[in-house]
Design a protein around this motif. Sequence first.
Motif, PDB file in Angstrom:
ATOM      1  N   MET A  34     -14.643  -0.861  43.146  1.00 14.78           N
ATOM      2  CA  MET A  34     -15.469  -1.349  43.899  1.00 14.78           C
ATOM      3  C   MET A  34     -15.395  -1.352  45.535  1.00 14.78           C
ATOM      4  SD  MET A  34     -15.776  -5.934  42.319  1.00 14.78           S
ATOM      5  CE  MET A  34     -17.458  -6.129  43.210  1.00 14.78           C
ATOM      6  N   ALA A  35     -16.640  -1.607  45.574  1.00 15.32           N
ATOM      7  CA  ALA A  35     -16.964  -0.632  47.039  1.00 15.32           C
ATOM      8  C   ALA A  35     -16.007  -2.506  48.176  1.00 15.32           C
ATOM      9  CB  ALA A  35     -17.715  -0.210  47.736  1.00 15.32           C
ATOM     10  N   LEU A  36     -15.489  -2.087  49.612  1.00 14.11           N
ATOM     11  CA  LEU A  36     -15.751  -3.232  50.071  1.00 14.11           C
ATOM     12  C   LEU A  36     -17.107  -2.910  51.877  1.00 14.11           C
ATOM     13  CD1 LEU A  36     -12.116  -3.656  50.821  1.00 14.11           C
ATOM     14  CD2 LEU A  36     -12.988  -3.917  49.574  1.00 14.11           C
ATOM     15  N   PRO A  37     -17.337  -4.098  51.672  1.00 17.27           N
ATOM     16  CA  PRO A  37     -18.514  -4.428  52.547  1.00 17.27           C
ATOM     17  C   PRO A  37     -17.642  -2.545  53.766  1.00 17.27           C
ATOM     18  CG  PRO A  37     -17.803  -6.003  52.471  1.00 17.27           C
ATOM     19  CD  PRO A  37     -16.678  -5.329  51.664  1.00 17.27           C
ATOM     20  N   SER A  38     -18.540  -2.186  54.764  1.00 20.31           N
ATOM     21  CA  SER A  38     -17.711  -1.396  55.931  1.00 20.31           C
ATOM     22  C   SER A  38     -17.382  -1.453  56.971  1.00 20.31           C
ATOM     23  CB  SER A  38     -19.471  -0.541  55.850  1.00 20.31           C
ATOM     24  OG  SER A  38     -20.591  -1.298  57.593  1.00 20.31           O
ATOM     25  N   ILE A  39     -16.625  -1.607  57.457  1.00 18.98           N
ATOM     26  CA  ILE A  39     -16.021  -2.983  58.209  1.00 18.98           C
ATOM     27  C   ILE A  39     -17.210  -2.721  59.647  1.00 18.98           C
ATOM     28  CG2 ILE A  39     -14.297  -1.522  60.867  1.00 18.98           C
ATOM     29  CD1 ILE A  39     -13.000   0.151  59.126  1.00 18.98           C
ATOM     30  N   ARG A  40     -17.884  -1.951  59.979  1.00 21.16           N
ATOM     31  CA  ARG A  40     -19.051  -2.616  60.710  1.00 21.16           C
ATOM     32  C   ARG A  40     -19.530  -3.981  60.127  1.00 21.16           C
ATOM     33  NH1 ARG A  40     -19.257   0.553  65.261  1.00 21.16           N
ATOM     34  NH2 ARG A  40     -18.590   2.658  65.110  1.00 21.16           N
ATOM     35  N   GLN A  41     -20.341  -3.560  58.904  1.00 16.54           N
ATOM     36  CA  GLN A  41     -20.813  -4.396  58.627  1.00 16.54           C
ATOM     37  C   GLN A  41     -20.319  -5.783  58.106  1.00 16.54           C
ATOM     38  OE1 GLN A  41     -24.866  -4.778  57.885  1.00 16.54           O
ATOM     39  NE2 GLN A  41     -23.618  -6.231  57.149  1.00 16.54           N
ATOM     40  N   LEU A  42     -18.911  -5.562  57.975  1.00 15.30           N
ATOM     41  CA  LEU A  42     -18.098  -6.573  57.792  1.00 15.30           C
ATOM     42  C   LEU A  42     -17.856  -7.637  58.639  1.00 15.30           C
ATOM     43  CD1 LEU A  42     -16.191  -9.254  55.819  1.00 15.30           C
ATOM     44  CD2 LEU A  42     -14.586  -7.300  56.521  1.00 15.30           C
ATOM     45  N   ALA A  43     -18.030  -6.874  60.364  1.00 13.06           N
ATOM     46  CA  ALA A  43     -17.754  -7.680  61.182  1.00 13.06           C
ATOM     47  C   ALA A  43     -18.166  -7.948  62.033  1.00 13.06           C
ATOM     48  CB  ALA A  43     -17.233  -6.002  62.437  1.00 13.06           C
ATOM     49  N   LEU A  46     -19.498 -11.505  60.108  1.00  9.07           N
ATOM     50  CA  LEU A  46     -18.169 -12.417  60.244  1.00  9.07           C
ATOM     51  C   LEU A  46     -18.489 -12.730  61.451  1.00  9.07           C
ATOM     52  CD1 LEU A  46     -14.651 -11.694  58.711  1.00  9.07           C
ATOM     53  CD2 LEU A  46     -16.516 -13.097  57.733  1.00  9.07           C
ATOM     54  N   GLN A  47     -18.560 -11.906  62.313  1.00  9.12           N
ATOM     55  CA  GLN A  47     -19.120 -11.989  63.777  1.00  9.12           C
ATOM     56  C   GLN A  47     -18.020 -11.655  65.234  1.00  9.12           C
ATOM     57  OE1 GLN A  47     -21.062 -15.832  64.758  1.00  9.12           O
ATOM     58  NE2 GLN A  47     -23.554 -14.706  63.417  1.00  9.12           N
ATOM     59  N   ILE A  48     -16.861 -10.857  64.384  1.00  8.53           N
ATOM     60  CA  ILE A  48     -15.675 -10.619  64.954  1.00  8.53           C
ATOM     61  C   ILE A  48     -16.036  -9.121  65.649  1.00  8.53           C
ATOM     62  CG2 ILE A  48     -14.618 -12.399  63.702  1.00  8.53           C
ATOM     63  CD1 ILE A  48     -13.933 -10.184  61.683  1.00  8.53           C
ATOM     64  N   SER A  49     -14.313  -8.948  66.060  1.00 11.10           N
ATOM     65  CA  SER A  49     -14.835  -7.679  66.953  1.00 11.10           C
ATOM     66  C   SER A  49     -14.499  -6.212  65.484  1.00 11.10           C
ATOM     67  CB  SER A  49     -13.306  -7.443  67.712  1.00 11.10           C
ATOM     68  OG  SER A  49     -13.292  -6.024  67.550  1.00 11.10           O
ATOM     69  N   VAL A  50     -15.131  -4.802  65.848  1.00 12.78           N
ATOM     70  CA  VAL A  50     -15.262  -3.800  64.392  1.00 12.78           C
ATOM     71  C   VAL A  50     -13.603  -3.605  64.641  1.00 12.78           C
ATOM     72  CG1 VAL A  50     -15.323  -1.751  64.414  1.00 12.78           C
ATOM     73  CG2 VAL A  50     -17.210  -3.390  65.081  1.00 12.78           C
ATOM     74  N   ILE A  51     -13.010  -3.843  66.106  1.00 14.44           N
ATOM     75  CA  ILE A  51     -10.995  -3.090  65.569  1.00 14.44           C
ATOM     76  C   ILE A  51     -10.511  -4.488  64.877  1.00 14.44           C
ATOM     77  CG2 ILE A  51      -9.191  -3.844  67.496  1.00 14.44           C
ATOM     78  CD1 ILE A  51     -11.183  -2.634  69.010  1.00 14.44           C
ATOM     79  N   THR A  52     -11.211  -5.694  64.685  1.00 15.50           N
ATOM     80  CA  THR A  52     -10.052  -6.633  63.916  1.00 15.50           C
ATOM     81  C   THR A  52     -10.444  -6.369  62.240  1.00 15.50           C
ATOM     82  OG1 THR A  52     -10.030  -8.358  65.997  1.00 15.50           O
ATOM     83  CG2 THR A  52     -10.143  -9.049  63.460  1.00 15.50           C
ATOM     84  N   THR A  53     -11.214  -6.208  62.346  1.00 17.42           N
ATOM     85  CA  THR A  53     -11.941  -5.388  61.160  1.00 17.42           C
ATOM     86  C   THR A  53     -10.991  -4.470  60.419  1.00 17.42           C
ATOM     87  OG1 THR A  53     -14.347  -6.746  61.083  1.00 17.42           O
ATOM     88  CG2 THR A  53     -14.113  -5.205  59.392  1.00 17.42           C
ATOM     89  N   LYS A  54     -11.267  -3.267  60.821  1.00 21.52           N
ATOM     90  CA  LYS A  54     -10.435  -2.440  60.941  1.00 21.52           C
ATOM     91  C   LYS A  54      -9.436  -2.855  60.767  1.00 21.52           C
ATOM     92  CE  LYS A  54      -9.508   2.427  62.667  1.00 21.52           C
ATOM     93  NZ  LYS A  54      -8.585   2.459  62.624  1.00 21.52           N
ATOM     94  N   GLU A  58      -6.687  -1.532  57.510  1.00 21.69           N
ATOM     95  CA  GLU A  58      -5.477  -0.848  57.199  1.00 21.69           C
ATOM     96  C   GLU A  58      -4.069  -1.637  56.951  1.00 21.69           C
ATOM     97  OE1 GLU A  58      -5.074   0.538  61.432  1.00 21.69           O
ATOM     98  OE2 GLU A  58      -6.566   1.523  61.778  1.00 21.69           O
ATOM     99  N   GLU A  59      -4.245  -2.970  57.571  1.00 20.26           N
ATOM    100  CA  GLU A  59      -3.710  -3.653  56.286  1.00 20.26           C
ATOM    101  C   GLU A  59      -3.683  -3.646  55.272  1.00 20.26           C
ATOM    102  OE1 GLU A  59      -0.259  -4.952  57.877  1.00 20.26           O
ATOM    103  OE2 GLU A  59      -0.967  -4.317  59.539  1.00 20.26           O
ATOM    104  N   LEU A  60      -4.563  -3.403  54.100  1.00 18.76           N
ATOM    105  CA  LEU A  60      -5.005  -3.323  53.036  1.00 18.76           C
ATOM    106  C   LEU A  60      -5.111  -2.617  51.928  1.00 18.76           C
ATOM    107  CD1 LEU A  60      -8.572  -6.170  52.910  1.00 18.76           C
ATOM    108  CD2 LEU A  60      -6.604  -7.037  51.679  1.00 18.76           C
ATOM    109  N   GLU A  61      -5.270  -1.625  52.906  1.00 18.74           N
ATOM    110  CA  GLU A  61      -4.328   0.014  53.039  1.00 18.74           C
ATOM    111  C   GLU A  61      -3.108   0.643  52.580  1.00 18.74           C
ATOM    112  OE1 GLU A  61      -6.374   4.769  52.993  1.00 18.74           O
ATOM    113  OE2 GLU A  61      -7.390   2.988  54.445  1.00 18.74           O
ATOM    114  N   LYS A  62      -2.561   0.109  53.311  1.00 10.08           N
ATOM    115  CA  LYS A  62      -1.099   0.172  53.857  1.00 10.08           C
ATOM    116  C   LYS A  62       0.055  -0.469  52.550  1.00 10.08           C
ATOM    117  CE  LYS A  62       0.096  -0.791  57.882  1.00 10.08           C
ATOM    118  NZ  LYS A  62       0.964  -1.668  58.715  1.00 10.08           N
ATOM    119  N   ALA A  63      -0.151  -1.666  52.239  1.00 11.13           N
ATOM    120  CA  ALA A  63       0.264  -2.365  50.519  1.00 11.13           C
ATOM    121  C   ALA A  63      -0.670  -1.782  49.934  1.00 11.13           C
ATOM    122  CB  ALA A  63      -0.805  -4.140  50.976  1.00 11.13           C
ATOM    123  N   GLY A  64      -1.302  -0.915  49.553  1.00  7.61           N
ATOM    124  CA  GLY A  64      -1.707  -0.618  48.242  1.00  7.61           C
ATOM    125  C   GLY A  64      -2.873  -1.517  47.991  1.00  7.61           C
TER     126      GLY A  64
END
Length: 123
Positions: A34-43, A46-54, A58-64
């Motif tokens: 399943m596709a997750l929302p794009s980093i920009r779309q999720l940011a 949620l009305q947050i920074s793209v850097i936070t979403t990124k 990255e943490e999710l990918e690192k954890a597998g």
Amino acid sequence: MQIIISNRSKEPIYEQITNQIKSSILAGDLHEGMALPSIRQLAKDLQISVITTKRAYEELEKAGFTYSIVGKGSFVAEQNLEVIKERKFKAVEDQLSAVIANSRELGLTLDDLQQLLTTLYEE
């Protein structure tokens, strides 16, 4: 996918996102591929920074939990739920060992500790 951010939480926003997506994957709400929302779309949502979403992605990918394809986005990775559950069980076991050690230092009895655990568990 619904993510709720709490500004009152002591947990950083990227961890709130990461933990909620992990929980959705483990609960079976998000399936392999399943596709997750794009980093920009999720940011934006949620009305947050793209850097936070990124950082969360990255943490999710690192954890597998996810993988990304350049130009296509992030997707839910195949999960071996038994391995994940075993890791979580081991983490709980380690934390309880630390709690027992601290309790003994304070002179708490097993009954005191069980009562405290029951109270906290039921909250």
